[in-house]
Design an enzyme around this catalytic site. Structure first.
Site, mmCIF file in Angstrom:
data_model
loop_
_atom_site.group_PDB
_atom_site.id
_atom_site.type_symbol
_atom_site.label_atom_id
_atom_site.label_comp_id
_atom_site.label_asym_id
_atom_site.label_seq_id
_atom_site.Cartn_x
_atom_site.Cartn_y
_atom_site.Cartn_z
ATOM 1 N N PRO A 2 0.825 -1.211 0.000
ATOM 2 C CA PRO A 2 0.000 0.000 0.000
ATOM 3 C C PRO A 2 0.856 1.257 0.000
ATOM 4 O O PRO A 2 1.849 1.351 0.712
ATOM 5 C CB PRO A 2 -0.800 -0.129 1.301
ATOM 6 N N GLU A 3 0.457 2.211 -0.821
ATOM 7 C CA GLU A 3 1.182 3.469 -0.949
ATOM 8 C C GLU A 3 0.354 4.587 -0.331
ATOM 9 O O GLU A 3 -0.615 4.329 0.390
ATOM 10 C CB GLU A 3 1.495 3.727 -2.423
#
Length: 273
Positions: A2-3
């Protein structure tokens, strides 16, 4: 992993139920998710603490406690946070349960336990925070700020964008997307990017991150929002995961390579020269 958009979505989803609530107790079910703190110390330091703020920094969800400590959650590839009402069903992938004074529980879940949970005091947090680059959605992030981040070293521009010491929160998906939007070859040397290209890239980074947040993030496989749902932005990606398909701008076929940084790099040989 996840960014920024995915972690921002998680933080926003859990904030209303966690911020301003007291942690009655924390129960560590999978000790290997913790970093540099034992389960006993973690549970003891969190018991009775008030959560004064919930926010995102880089790719981390941060909970500030009333004694100055911070709980830092790095989701990794398969980690998630969500709110559960009352008693939760048995789940072998739950790593930590936070019982709140509202009767609800904040649940940390990680299937492969690639993520991590830290507990930092004020000085530890300050040192940790100093090693992270600027936030790309803050007003202080300008084209000049981006130019400074790209100026040193001979890194490929894609790799430089993903260096969390240079720029916080951008990972492989959104580096690919921003470079496509800006018409920049991802293998170009970062310090050789022109002023005009830097302005285009700055605008592309801000735009793609904002749009991905509105789309509640990108689910390639494991990512779930703070409400347990899949993200919606994956259908709007221009290049990531689209190798062999036509570029949405010029019609050339999207190329996949691992030669730049050993990560999957997607680009259009027609648009990104």
């Amino acid at each position: 992993m996840p960014e920024l958009p995915e972690v921002e979505t998680i933080a926003r989803d859990v904030r209303p139920d966690v911020e301003g609530r007291r942690i009655l107790r924390a129960r560590v079910l999978k000790p290997d998710i913790l970093r540099k703190v034992t389960p006993r110390v973690f549970e003891r330091r969190l018991e009775g603490r008030l959560v004064t703020a919930v926010f995102r920094r880089a790719k981390h969800v941060v909970m500030t406690l009333d004694d100055g400590d911070r709980v830092i959650v790095q989701p990794g590839m398969t980690g998630s946070l969500h709110i559960a009402n009352g008693v939760t069903n048995p789940d072998p992938y739950v790593t930590i349960l936070f019982a709140l004074d509202s009767g609800k529980r904040l649940v940390h879940r990680d299937v492969r336990r690639i993520g991590a949970v830290y507990l930092h005091g004020p000085e530890e947090w300050a040192a940790y925070d100093r090693n992270l680059g600027p936030e790309p959605l803050e007003p202080a992030f300008t084209p000049a700020c981006l130019a400074e981040a790209l100026a040193n070293g001979r890194l490929a521009v894609k790799k430089a964008l993903m260096d969390q010491r240079r720029l916080a929160g951008v990972g492989n998906i959104y580096a690919n997307e921003a470079l496509w939007m800006a018409r920049i070859d991802p293998s170009s040397e970062a310090r050789g990017i022109s002023a005009a290209e830097t302005k285009r890239l700055h605008r592309a980074i801000v735009d793609i991150l904002r749009r991905a947040i509105r789309g509640r993030g990108t689910t390639v496989r494991d990512y779930r929002t703070g409400t347990g749902e899949r993200g919606r932005f994956q259908s709007r990606l221009a290049v990531y995961g689209r190798d062999g398909r036509a570029c949405r701008r010029c019609g050339r076929r999207i190329v996949l390579t691992h030669a730049i940084d050993a990560r999957a790099t997607y680009f259009c040989p027609g648009c990104q020269r």
